[in-house]
Design a protein around this motif. Sequence first.
Motif, PDB file in Angstrom:
ATOM      1  N   LEU A  16       4.000   2.270   4.991  1.00 37.33           N
ATOM      2  CA  LEU A  16       3.466   3.233   4.026  1.00 37.33           C
ATOM      3  C   LEU A  16       4.094   3.107   2.640  1.00 37.33           C
ATOM      4  N   LYS A  17       5.153   2.330   2.518  1.00 42.81           N
ATOM      5  CA  LYS A  17       5.726   2.084   1.201  1.00 42.81           C
ATOM      6  C   LYS A  17       4.765   1.301   0.318  1.00 42.81           C
ATOM      7  N   HIS A  18       3.739   0.693   0.933  1.00 41.20           N
ATOM      8  CA  HIS A  18       2.706  -0.009   0.170  1.00 41.20           C
ATOM      9  C   HIS A  18       1.658   0.953  -0.392  1.00 41.20           C
ATOM     10  N   TYR A  19       1.793   2.238  -0.100  1.00 36.11           N
ATOM     11  CA  TYR A  19       0.814   3.244  -0.524  1.00 36.11           C
ATOM     12  C   TYR A  19       1.511   4.346  -1.317  1.00 36.11           C
ATOM     13  N   SER A  20       0.722   5.117  -2.023  1.00 36.24           N
ATOM     14  CA  SER A  20       1.279   6.241  -2.796  1.00 36.24           C
ATOM     15  C   SER A  20       0.789   7.563  -2.203  1.00 36.24           C
ATOM     16  N   ILE A  21       0.912   7.695  -0.877  1.00 36.16           N
ATOM     17  CA  ILE A  21       0.421   8.901  -0.201  1.00 36.16           C
ATOM     18  C   ILE A  21       1.563   9.686   0.454  1.00 36.16           C
ATOM     19  N   GLY A  22       2.784   9.458   0.011  1.00 28.63           N
ATOM     20  CA  GLY A  22       3.911  10.225   0.518  1.00 28.63           C
ATOM     21  C   GLY A  22       4.619   9.553   1.671  1.00 28.63           C
ATOM     22  N   LEU A  85      -1.115  -0.015  -3.057  1.00 30.05           N
ATOM     23  CA  LEU A  85      -0.618  -0.182  -4.420  1.00 30.05           C
ATOM     24  C   LEU A  85      -1.102  -1.481  -5.069  1.00 30.05           C
ATOM     25  N   ARG A  86      -1.680  -2.378  -4.274  1.00 32.03           N
ATOM     26  CA  ARG A  86      -2.298  -3.586  -4.818  1.00 32.03           C
ATOM     27  C   ARG A  86      -3.782  -3.373  -5.083  1.00 32.03           C
ATOM     28  N   ASP A  87      -4.224  -2.114  -4.946  1.00 31.49           N
ATOM     29  CA  ASP A  87      -5.617  -1.722  -5.154  1.00 31.49           C
ATOM     30  C   ASP A  87      -6.551  -2.380  -4.142  1.00 31.49           C
ATOM     31  N   GLU A  88      -6.054  -2.522  -2.896  1.00 29.53           N
ATOM     32  CA  GLU A  88      -6.830  -3.113  -1.815  1.00 29.53           C
ATOM     33  C   GLU A  88      -7.072  -2.065  -0.731  1.00 29.53           C
TER      34      GLU A  88
END
Length: 317
Positions: A16-22, A85-88
């Motif tokens: 989940l560190k690849h995302y900005s959802i907490g 976070l890579r917009d994928e």
Amino acid sequence: MSVFTTVTHAELAQWLKHYSIGDLVEIKGIAAGITNTNYAVKTTQGRYVLTLFETLHAHELPYYVNLMAHLAHHGIACAAPIANLRDEYIDTLNGKPTVMVAWLEGEPVEAPNVAQCDALGAMLAQMHRAGDTYTGRMANPRGPQWWTAAARDLHAYLPADEQALLRDEVTEQARHRFAHLPSGVIHADLFRDNVLMHGDRIGGFIDFYYACNDILIYDLAITVNDWCRQEDGQIDAVRAAALCFAYRAVRPLNPDEIEAWPLMLRAAALRFWVSRLWDWHKPAEGELTFRKDPTVFKQVLLAHRQAGQQTARWFAG
């Protein structure tokens, strides 16, 4: 939706560190269904559903994922995919292609009422209309070619009467061609467990991973066969009429569609009878999986074969 691939709390927290959802709060396997691995995910920012694909490859996923984004953009109640976070939209976890989607509020209903069927018919037609501008294309992987081949492999597992019924229905469906009927994006699996309800209002459509381009009233037939089915396989005419009339109010049907309707109901029943027979006799191995009774859709098929053209009355409203 099942759990074939195990994901631990630590593995998901790192991913989940690849995302900005907490940050991860909780992960819980979702055991319903039979195809992909699904987890309910709770983070410090919200709730989501994580899907790991067991049979589809990453290059096969853009059709489905972009479709969900397209439909959500057009106001259809469905789970919108979340980009990393890579917009994928499509990522990888434990060697499997994955997609994270927003959690939709609501619950599946076991015994739909008339008002819920009415709401469903309208939303399904709206989804079909919104799909007109979707540029992706996907042939139905479980269409006539698939069920014909699968039926041949299943005969050895079936008693003589079921073999005869299966052969006869496959042969009858092969006699007809429907290329002239309106087609487009269909959900192809809009069962009760793939629709979340808020009372009589649609909370959202989920599990688009059988979506494809096919005949629109075939999608309507799939939906009616599950939402309006009674315990004996007969279709509740009141619920069916409500669903079909609401659909037709949003997307009117032409005479050819109405004429083809009885055979489409049979085709929809055949498809799910064959797929459930396949899962019953040739199951995939999974940690939290279950098989659905094939007899349900054999009964639906028999009911439609007996009813014949009478089913067209459901469009009268």
